[in-house]
Design a protein around this motif. Structure first.
Motif, PDB file in Angstrom:
ATOM      1  N   LEU A  37       6.397   9.049  10.247  1.00 15.84           N
ATOM      2  CA  LEU A  37       7.528   9.401  11.112  1.00 15.84           C
ATOM      3  C   LEU A  37       7.344  10.836  11.600  1.00 15.84           C
ATOM      4  O   LEU A  37       7.089  11.743  10.813  1.00 15.84           O
ATOM      5  N   HIS A  39       9.071  13.819  14.180  1.00 17.18           N
ATOM      6  CA  HIS A  39      10.316  14.159  14.872  1.00 17.18           C
ATOM      7  C   HIS A  39      10.047  15.222  15.940  1.00 17.18           C
ATOM      8  O   HIS A  39       9.377  16.217  15.679  1.00 17.18           O
ATOM      9  N   HIS A  86      15.107  12.309   6.047  1.00 23.12           N
ATOM     10  CA  HIS A  86      14.895  10.908   6.431  1.00 23.12           C
ATOM     11  C   HIS A  86      13.457  10.456   6.234  1.00 23.12           C
ATOM     12  O   HIS A  86      13.082   9.349   6.648  1.00 23.12           O
ATOM     13  N   VAL A  88      10.703  12.168   7.429  1.00 20.94           N
ATOM     14  CA  VAL A  88       9.792  12.655   8.480  1.00 20.94           C
ATOM     15  C   VAL A  88       8.720  13.545   7.853  1.00 20.94           C
ATOM     16  O   VAL A  88       9.012  14.383   7.004  1.00 20.94           O
ATOM     17  N   PHE A 281      10.636   9.590  15.547  1.00 20.61           N
ATOM     18  CA  PHE A 281      11.882   9.206  14.903  1.00 20.61           C
ATOM     19  C   PHE A 281      12.984  10.202  15.260  1.00 20.61           C
ATOM     20  O   PHE A 281      12.763  11.418  15.192  1.00 20.61           O
ATOM     21  N   ASN A 290      15.824   7.844  22.516  1.00 27.37           N
ATOM     22  CA  ASN A 290      14.814   7.136  21.718  1.00 27.37           C
ATOM     23  C   ASN A 290      15.528   6.002  20.991  1.00 27.37           C
ATOM     24  O   ASN A 290      16.752   5.873  21.070  1.00 27.37           O
ATOM     25  N   ALA A 293      18.116   6.066  15.296  1.00 28.71           N
ATOM     26  CA  ALA A 293      17.477   6.415  14.015  1.00 28.71           C
ATOM     27  C   ALA A 293      17.751   5.379  12.921  1.00 28.71           C
ATOM     28  O   ALA A 293      16.837   4.955  12.208  1.00 28.71           O
ATOM     29  N   ASP A 296      15.661   2.317  13.339  1.00 24.27           N
ATOM     30  CA  ASP A 296      14.254   2.562  12.951  1.00 24.27           C
ATOM     31  C   ASP A 296      14.101   2.567  11.432  1.00 24.27           C
ATOM     32  O   ASP A 296      13.129   2.033  10.900  1.00 24.27           O
ATOM     33  N   LEU A 297      15.088   3.160  10.735  1.00 27.49           N
ATOM     34  CA  LEU A 297      14.995   3.198   9.267  1.00 27.49           C
ATOM     35  C   LEU A 297      15.003   1.775   8.709  1.00 27.49           C
ATOM     36  O   LEU A 297      14.245   1.431   7.800  1.00 27.49           O
TER      37      LEU A 297
END
Ligand code: SAM
Ligand code: DTB
Ligand code: SF4
Length: 304
Positions: A37, A39, A86, A88, A281, A290, A293, A296-297
């Motif tokens: 991931l 960011h 998260h 990243v 992410f 995007n 979040a 995506d998780l």
């Protein structure tokens, strides 16, 4: 030497054979659960003097975006802490410059030190760099520099006229010469042909250094940009692109970048199977939306 013909043969294989070849190479070089991931933080937004026809931040386009000067250091600390929580592993700092001036490099060096203090990988994309600028960023602790060739050398003049393809290569050469890792990729859906896609991969192969990271973007059509009404391209082309890049760059991180929110989770899974192993992410890229979040998780939790 890998020729365009060889690349074209790979790119044009029957899709299942192509994906299988890419998968075998991927599995011998990366753990199956490794999806990084990354960011993005837009540290200076808009007002860019380059004329990239796809970009919301170019002064030649009339995109309705909020301009922002360099962010205060405290905002970087906040963004890095949140992203790290998260999972990243890498932060990419983006700035809309032709080239950063020395006070920008000083401030961005402070941002880089924050990223390194948190034990994360650092990347920046700030426009063209000479050797001295590259050296300063390297000394600040920058691991990667992102500078894309965007498309084939033949199609490039249709997309950007204020900075040549060779200017881009010079920056990449300066980055490699000071010992920083190169992140270099491009965009699909600009109106390029299949031959251009093959030629783009060939140009990546001929860079002054093998890129450690290749972002593959799909054109995000932004209001006001000159290039925002191209014909949508077949998503199978994206699979071919990722798989061919995986075969030619076995150890390189391949990042699904802009435009990912046009892809279903199932389509993204196919791209991970074909060799992609990173996503950006966070709810926003630089100026555009995007994938959400939380969604995506959920996707990552299901995959690895
Ligand atoms: N200003 C820096 C530069 O270009 O040197 C870095 C920022 S720029 C936004 C980084 C890359 O994002 C571009 O080279 C392009 O590949 C991608 N990009 C920008 N706008 C995009 C869009 N609308 N759709 C897809 N990709 C885009
Ligand atoms: C890259 O190739 N894609 C990222 C990263 N490198 C810096 C940027 C995507 C930008 C998408 C358009 C926007 O947010 O304005
Ligand atoms: Fe400027 Fe980068 Fe956008 Fe081109 S892609 S206009 S260089 S911010």
């Amino acid at each position: 030497m890998v020729t365009k013909e060889t690349i074209s043969e790979i790119y044009n294989k029957p899709l299942l054979a192509l994906i299988t070849d890419a998968r075998v190479i991927h599995q011998t070089n990366f753990p199956v659960d490794d999806i990084e991931l990354c960011h993005l933080v837009s540290v200076k937004t808009g007002g860019c003097p380059e004329d990239c026809k796809y970009c919301s931040q170019s002064i030649y386009n009339k995109s309705p975006i909020k301009l922002n000067p360099l962010l205060p250091v405290s905002e970087i600390e906040e963004a890095v802490t949140k992203a790290k929580s998260h999972g990243v592993k890498r932060i990419c700092l983006g700035a809309a410059y032709r080239t950063p001036n020395s006070s920008a490099i000083d401030k961005i060096s402070q941002y880089i030190q924050i990223i390194k203090k948190h034990g994360l990988e650092s990347c920046a994309t700030l426009g063209s760099l000479n050797m001295e600028q590259a050296e300063q960023l390297k000394s600040a602790g920058l691991d990667y520099y992102n500078h894309n060739i965007d498309t084939s050398p033949e199609f490039y003049p249709e997309v950007i006229t204020t900075r040549t393809f060779n200017d881009r290569i010079d920056t990449i050469s300066n980055v490699a010469n000071v010992g920083m890792k190169v992140c270099c990729g491009g965009i699909m859906g600009l109106g390029e042909s299949r031959d251009d896609r093959v030629s783009f991969i060939h140009a990546l192969y001929q860079l002054p250094a093998i890129p450690d990271s290749i972002p593959i973007n799909m054109l995000v059509k932004v209001d006001g940009a000159k290039l925002n009404n191209t014909t949508p391209f077949d998503k199978n082309e994206l699979v071919r692109m990722i798989a061919t890049v995986r075969i030619l760059f076995p150890k390189t991180r391949i990042r699904l970048s802009a435009g990912r929110n046009e892809l279903s989770k199932l389509e993204q899974s196919l791209l991970f199977l074909s060799g992609a192993n990173s996503i950006f992410f966070g709810d926003k890229l630089l100026t555009v939306e995007n994938n959400e979040a939380n969604s995506d998780l959920e996707m990552i939790k299901n995959l690895v």
